[in-house]
Design an enzyme around this catalytic site. Sequence first.
Site, PDB file in Angstrom:
ATOM      1  CE1 TYR A 143      -3.671   2.533   0.704  1.00 22.60           C
ATOM      2  CE2 TYR A 143      -2.398   3.225   2.613  1.00 22.60           C
ATOM      3  CZ  TYR A 143      -3.450   3.425   1.736  1.00 22.60           C
ATOM      4  OH  TYR A 143      -4.272   4.520   1.894  1.00 22.60           O
ATOM      5  CG  ASP A 238       5.633   3.579   0.900  1.00 22.66           C
ATOM      6  OD1 ASP A 238       5.959   4.155   1.959  1.00 22.66           O
ATOM      7  OD2 ASP A 238       4.456   3.508   0.493  1.00 22.66           O
ATOM      8  CE  LYS A 271       1.093   4.528   8.572  1.00 21.15           C
ATOM      9  NZ  LYS A 271       1.082   3.856   7.287  1.00 21.15           N
TER      10      LYS A 271
HETATM   11  C1  LIG Z   1       0.426   4.428   5.956  1.00 23.47           C
HETATM   12  C2  LIG Z   1       1.117   4.210   4.690  1.00 23.47           C
HETATM   13  C3  LIG Z   1       0.985   5.091   3.601  1.00 23.47           C
HETATM   14  C4  LIG Z   1      -0.008   6.213   3.607  1.00 23.47           C
HETATM   15  O1  LIG Z   1       0.260   7.163   4.577  1.00 23.47           O
HETATM   16  P1  LIG Z   1      -0.938   8.143   5.049  1.00 23.47           P
HETATM   17  O2  LIG Z   1      -0.247   9.080   5.989  1.00 23.47           O
HETATM   18  O3  LIG Z   1      -1.964   7.262   5.691  1.00 23.47           O
HETATM   19  O4  LIG Z   1      -1.463   8.813   3.839  1.00 23.47           O
HETATM   20  C5  LIG Z   1       1.778   4.898   2.494  1.00 23.47           C
HETATM   21  N1  LIG Z   1       2.646   3.886   2.430  1.00 23.47           N
HETATM   22  C6  LIG Z   1       2.800   3.002   3.443  1.00 23.47           C
HETATM   23  C7  LIG Z   1       3.803   1.908   3.319  1.00 23.47           C
HETATM   24  C8  LIG Z   1       2.020   3.125   4.596  1.00 23.47           C
HETATM   25  O5  LIG Z   1       2.157   2.220   5.567  1.00 23.47           O
END
Ligand SMILES: *Cc1c(COP(=O)(O)O)cnc(C)c1O
Length: 431
Positions: A143, A238, A271
């Site tokens: 994601y 990511d 995060k």
């Molecule tokens: C949480 C998450 C996102 C999205 O971040 P948001 O702050 O919720 O928009 C993107 N990539 C990864 C791997 C994530 O865990």
Amino acid sequence: MTDLNQSLFDRARQVIPGGVNSPVRAFRAVGGTPRFISRAQGPYFWDANGQRYIDYIGSWGPMILGHGHPAVLEAVQRAAVEGFSFGAPTEREIELAEAILSHVPSMDMVRLVSSGTEAAMTAIRLARGATGRRKLIKFEGCYHGHADALLVKAGSGLATFGNPTSAGVPAEVVQDTLVLEYNNLAQLEEAFTLHSADIACLMMEPIAGNMNFVRSDVAFMKRCRELCTQHGALLVLDEVMTGFRVALGSAQSLYAQALPGFKPDITVLGKVIGGGMPLAAFGGPRAIMEQLAPLGPVYQAGTLSGNPVATACGLATLKEIAKPGFWDALSQRTHDLVDGLKASAKKHGVPFSADCQGGMFGFFLLPELPRNYSSVMKSDSPRFNQLFHGLLDRGVYIAPALYEAGFVSSAHSAEDIQATIAAADAVFASL
Ligand SMILES: *Cc1c(COP(=O)(O)O)cnc(C)c1O
């Protein structure tokens, strides 16, 4: 006794779609009434009924120090008094950028934004702008936020591009997104052979926390790096979830131990770097980052980007997690939890596998750790729901979906871990 969570949920559903501002919070996968949280401290939070839970969500990752850490609280309070938002640059943005870069040497420069979605979306625009190409590779089960081009599932074959997974995303928008199976070397090779000179970037979670906890094999990561380099595509890691969560140097530092010299071209963060405030970032080498406005032709902007209160929160958090001994202690706690859960499941004959790194863990009601999305989805979902509710009834709050990771904070004590294992033991016994 009236269930105040239920009355809040009823009220919320009148004014907010599904009663929640992010779908997973609605407990649709596991059933039951979502808990409305009224306050939190350390490793705990309390719901509207006053019920206490040991928190293994940690706001889906950011709360690595637990809730209300005194140093973070003080920094946020001081920053709030100085002003909420200026729409002009501040010294604290430089300090946070310097702190991030000091721990993640693959980046020379970083841009701060407000959400992981925004950071991942812009990283793709930057990769396309910097390479002059349009196609991107992603993996099923990873994601990267909810930008249109990323809401896509695999098409019928490798020569075809993906299908939208959300209404409102036109097929044209995802026609340049190729979705492959995670850890599948043959598909990876084939995709680069077929689309070589059109691929702008390959984006991946190095440890996929959005399919609970699935590591990229070292050999797979190595080949992703080699193929990107060979075909002139950018490797985008990511690390919104894994960044400053699995290690101080993020997941890329773990792969660099196994693959000397390994680094991504672009890193996406979020995060933990905001410590619970809306803050995310993306960065890379100078030559790529200088493609961004105002220096270069790739546009990106944000009213609240580099927000002074959020940067204060992030900075104070990063300072704490850089202290000597922090990672050994956190990793030990997480290991103790995972080992205890494994032993208890084994005792009760429940098929169970689990893995962890730093302050992040995942478990599956499967005998072996899965390596890709389709095997994650073979997890026993009715049993997971029983486990989830069994734990919740015993004051332990894990993610309400079997494909989500769990998080331990430095505030979780040995007693909290033991209490969690005891709760799980009782539930395993009843499964
Ligand atoms: C949480 C998450 C996102 C999205 O971040 P948001 O702050 O919720 O928009 C993107 N990539 C990864 C791997 C994530 O865990």
